[in-house]
Design an enzyme around this catalytic site. Structure first.
Site, PDB file in Angstrom:
ATOM      1  CD  GLU A 175      20.766   8.377 -30.016  1.00 14.67           C
ATOM      2  OE1 GLU A 175      21.770   7.911 -30.568  1.00 14.67           O
ATOM      3  OE2 GLU A 175      19.803   8.844 -30.650  1.00 14.67           O
ATOM      4  CG  ASP A 233      29.847  12.686 -36.970  1.00 17.36           C
ATOM      5  OD1 ASP A 233      29.630  12.257 -35.816  1.00 17.36           O
ATOM      6  OD2 ASP A 233      29.941  11.944 -37.965  1.00 17.36           O
ATOM      7  CB  VAL A 280      21.920  17.511 -31.767  1.00 21.62           C
ATOM      8  CG1 VAL A 280      20.532  17.758 -31.233  1.00 21.62           C
ATOM      9  CG2 VAL A 280      22.641  16.498 -30.879  1.00 21.62           C
ATOM     10  NE  ARG A 287      33.673  14.222 -36.319  1.00 18.29           N
ATOM     11  CZ  ARG A 287      33.072  13.254 -35.642  1.00 18.29           C
ATOM     12  NH1 ARG A 287      32.519  13.492 -34.473  1.00 18.29           N
ATOM     13  NH2 ARG A 287      32.997  12.032 -36.133  1.00 18.29           N
ATOM     14  CE  LYS A 306      19.902  12.665 -29.473  1.00 15.19           C
ATOM     15  NZ  LYS A 306      19.927  11.945 -30.774  1.00 15.19           N
TER      16      LYS A 306
END
Ligand code: IMP
Ligand code: MG
Length: 179
Positions: A102, A158, A152, A164, A130
């Site tokens: 990310e 999680d 997500v 998970r 991302k």
């Protein structure tokens, strides 16, 4: 589908197709190398188990646990090493296996640390990317799927340690994490 999810982003079948495709590429790229896979706990464990079954060349595995998130949906920018590798990676062809890239803060610190251990090579495979959220100067050589900027969960990922175990990946309804 659980009713706290907005939509399914990757089905079980799509995830398996990604693992097959990446496994084929990694088998080719690492066939004459000294592959050492480093899974980043805890999010990567489901992806790691499915992916390494598709890599048809000798390899070793180990895990690192770091924390950059503190239970929420935004990275704090701080990375703490909670568990380090149990053996030397000197001269190894290290492949970091991550669930999602990310901001890049987590992987930037991990790659800097592992680079300093005289590895032969160091690459990253991430199931999800991302790129719109990136802050650190870091890219994964191997990417399962580029996704939009949404939170997500599932397949290792999680929200506050939940979700998970879902065998697929979905987006969480915003009311779940804004309440
Ligand atoms: P980064 O340091 O911002 O790149 O964050 C990477 C880590 O944040 C991942 O390994 C995940 O544990 C977590 N993370 C980032 N985005 C999500 C998401 O959408 N859902 C769940 N966890 C996420
Ligand atoms: Mg993670």
């Amino acid at each position: 589908m659980r009713n706290d999810l907005k939509e399914i982003l990757l089905t079980e079948e799509e995830i398996q197709e990604i693992c097959e495709r990446l496994g084929r590429v990694l088998t080719e790229d690492y066939k004459d190398k000294n592959l050492f896979c480093v899974g980043i706990l805890k999010g990567s464990i489901l992806f790691m188990t499915d992916l390494i079954k598709r890599i048809d060349t000798p390899l070793a595995i180990d895990f690192m646990d770091v924390s950059s998130y503190h239970g929420g949906t935004e990275s704090t920018g701080e990375v703490q090493i909670l568990k380090d590798l149990g053996s030397s990676i000197e001269n190894k062809d290290v492949l970091i296996i991550e669930d999602i890239l990310e901001t890049g803060t987590t992987l930037k610190s991990i790659t800097e640390l592992l680079q300093s251990r005289r590895v032969n090579s160091l690459e990253i495979v991430t199931l999800l990317d991302k790129p719109n959220r990136r802050k650190a100067d870091i890219q994964a050589k191997y990417v399962g799927k580029v996704i939009p900027d949404e939170f997500v969960v599932g397949y290792g990922l999680d929200y506050k340690e939940e979700y998970r175990n879902l065998p697929y990946i979905g987006t969480l309804k915003p009311e779940i994490y804004t309440k």
